[in-house]
Design a protein around this motif. Structure first.
Motif, PDB file in Angstrom:
ATOM      1  N   PRO A  49       0.449  -1.138   4.894  1.00 58.92           N
ATOM      2  CA  PRO A  49       1.134  -0.085   4.142  1.00 58.92           C
ATOM      3  C   PRO A  49       2.524   0.273   4.648  1.00 58.92           C
ATOM      4  O   PRO A  49       3.347   0.780   3.885  1.00 58.92           O
ATOM      5  CB  PRO A  49       0.180   1.112   4.281  1.00 58.92           C
ATOM      6  CG  PRO A  49      -0.613   0.833   5.524  1.00 58.92           C
ATOM      7  CD  PRO A  49      -0.775  -0.654   5.565  1.00 58.92           C
ATOM      8  N   VAL A  75       5.323  -1.023   2.589  1.00 56.87           N
ATOM      9  CA  VAL A  75       5.647  -0.313   1.344  1.00 56.87           C
ATOM     10  C   VAL A  75       6.773   0.674   1.613  1.00 56.87           C
ATOM     11  O   VAL A  75       7.740   0.776   0.852  1.00 56.87           O
ATOM     12  CB  VAL A  75       4.404   0.428   0.791  1.00 56.87           C
ATOM     13  CG1 VAL A  75       4.772   1.235  -0.442  1.00 56.87           C
ATOM     14  CG2 VAL A  75       3.298  -0.573   0.477  1.00 56.87           C
ATOM     15  N   ARG A 128      10.588   0.503   0.199  1.00 52.94           N
ATOM     16  CA  ARG A 128      11.175   1.606  -0.550  1.00 52.94           C
ATOM     17  C   ARG A 128      12.512   2.025   0.058  1.00 52.94           C
ATOM     18  O   ARG A 128      13.481   2.274  -0.655  1.00 52.94           O
ATOM     19  CB  ARG A 128      10.212   2.789  -0.582  1.00 52.94           C
ATOM     20  CG  ARG A 128      10.687   3.931  -1.478  1.00 52.94           C
ATOM     21  CD  ARG A 128       9.633   4.995  -1.656  1.00 52.94           C
ATOM     22  NE  ARG A 128       9.352   5.697  -0.412  1.00 52.94           N
ATOM     23  CZ  ARG A 128       8.213   5.629   0.247  1.00 52.94           C
ATOM     24  NH1 ARG A 128       7.225   4.887  -0.205  1.00 52.94           N
ATOM     25  NH2 ARG A 128       8.045   6.304   1.378  1.00 52.94           N
TER      26      ARG A 128
END
Length: 264
Positions: free
Chosen positions: A72, A75, A79
């Motif tokens: 994760p 991610v 971003r």
């Protein structure tokens, strides 16, 4: 005796990135054996690297199947990278415009507390250039950009930052003058830009305005550093402020606090 040629690469880091890129390919999950085979990294070393990457959230491991996949944390990194690319695309034309006008180095810095990171810049004078590289970081309590960022923060947040960091608003920390800064905050809020006149070099001046993002969040600063005279500060400052407001609008800012300022 032959000496090993010097290389600036770090094998363990290179191998870690190879593993991440391997997992980013078609297969959604892979076993240790598959990763070792595809990357050419010895299983014991690959296992140690995977454990470190897992600890950082860059990969994750399913206990039932003992297979690895991307984690994760990527991610978040993706971003942030996307945001930076977006910021550079939006701010680029404004940086060029202001750099040409002021014949100075014009920079967009992104706030990532406790620092401001340089993510885009434009040189305005081929005869004068500052050695400021993309990715360079400055304390939030440094120079013109520090004055304007702190001014547009809520007072409680401003005091928290001032009490938790060394303050370089007036040069060395021991030179910080609270009463002087209080007056500078009032001026920043009134004019929409902050100024530093020769604090860090007798001939180098700086002007900065705040940049707001989606909603009314303060995300960074547009600032100019150069050899322009003090007499040009008000003229350049209003142009920098106006450019900062346009950038903020393009970034989705709503109800920009600077809209309430009286323009000079």
């Amino acid at each position: 005796m032959n000496k090993t040629a010097y290389t600036s690469s770090v094998p363990a880091v290179e191998q870690a990135i190879r593993i991440i890129l391997c997992l980013a390919q078609d297969e959604s999950t892979m076993t240790l054996t598959e990763i070792s085979k595809k990357t050419g990294i010895q299983k014991s070393k690959a296992y140690a690297i995977l454990n470190t990457l897992q600890h950082l959230g860059l990969v994750q491991r399913k206990l039932e199947t003992k297979q690895y996949s991307l984690g994760p944390t990527l991610v978040y990194l993706g971003r942030k990278a996307s945001e930076i690319l977006s910021y550079k695309e939006i701010t680029g034309p404004y940086l060029k415009q202001i750099a040409t006008l002021t014949r100075s180095t014009t920079i967009f810095g992104l706030i990532e507390e406790p620092y401001l990171f340089v993510v885009a810049k434009e040189e305005g004078d081929e005869n004068f250039s500052l050695s400021i590289k993309l990715g360079k970081r400055y304390p939030l309590t440094f120079g013109a950009h520090g004055k304007v960022i702190l001014s547009f923060l809520p007072e409680q947040e401003r005091e928290r930052i001032l009490s938790s960091q060394e303050v370089y608003l007036h040069g060395l920390p021991q030179n910080f003058d609270k009463e002087r800064f209080r007056k500078e905050v009032e001026e920043c809020l009134r004019k929409g830009y902050g100024v530093d006149i020769g604090t860090f070099h007798p001939k180098v001046n700086a002007i900065a305005s705040p940049i707001f993002g989606e909603g009314r969040g303060l995300v960074g600063s547009l600032f100019v550093v150069g050899l322009f005279p003090e007499s040009a500060v008000d003229t350049f400052g209003s142009k920098i402020r106006d450019a900062a407001m346009e950038i903020s609008t393009a970034l989705g800012a709503d109800g920009i606090p600077m809209n309430f300022m009286r323009k000079e």
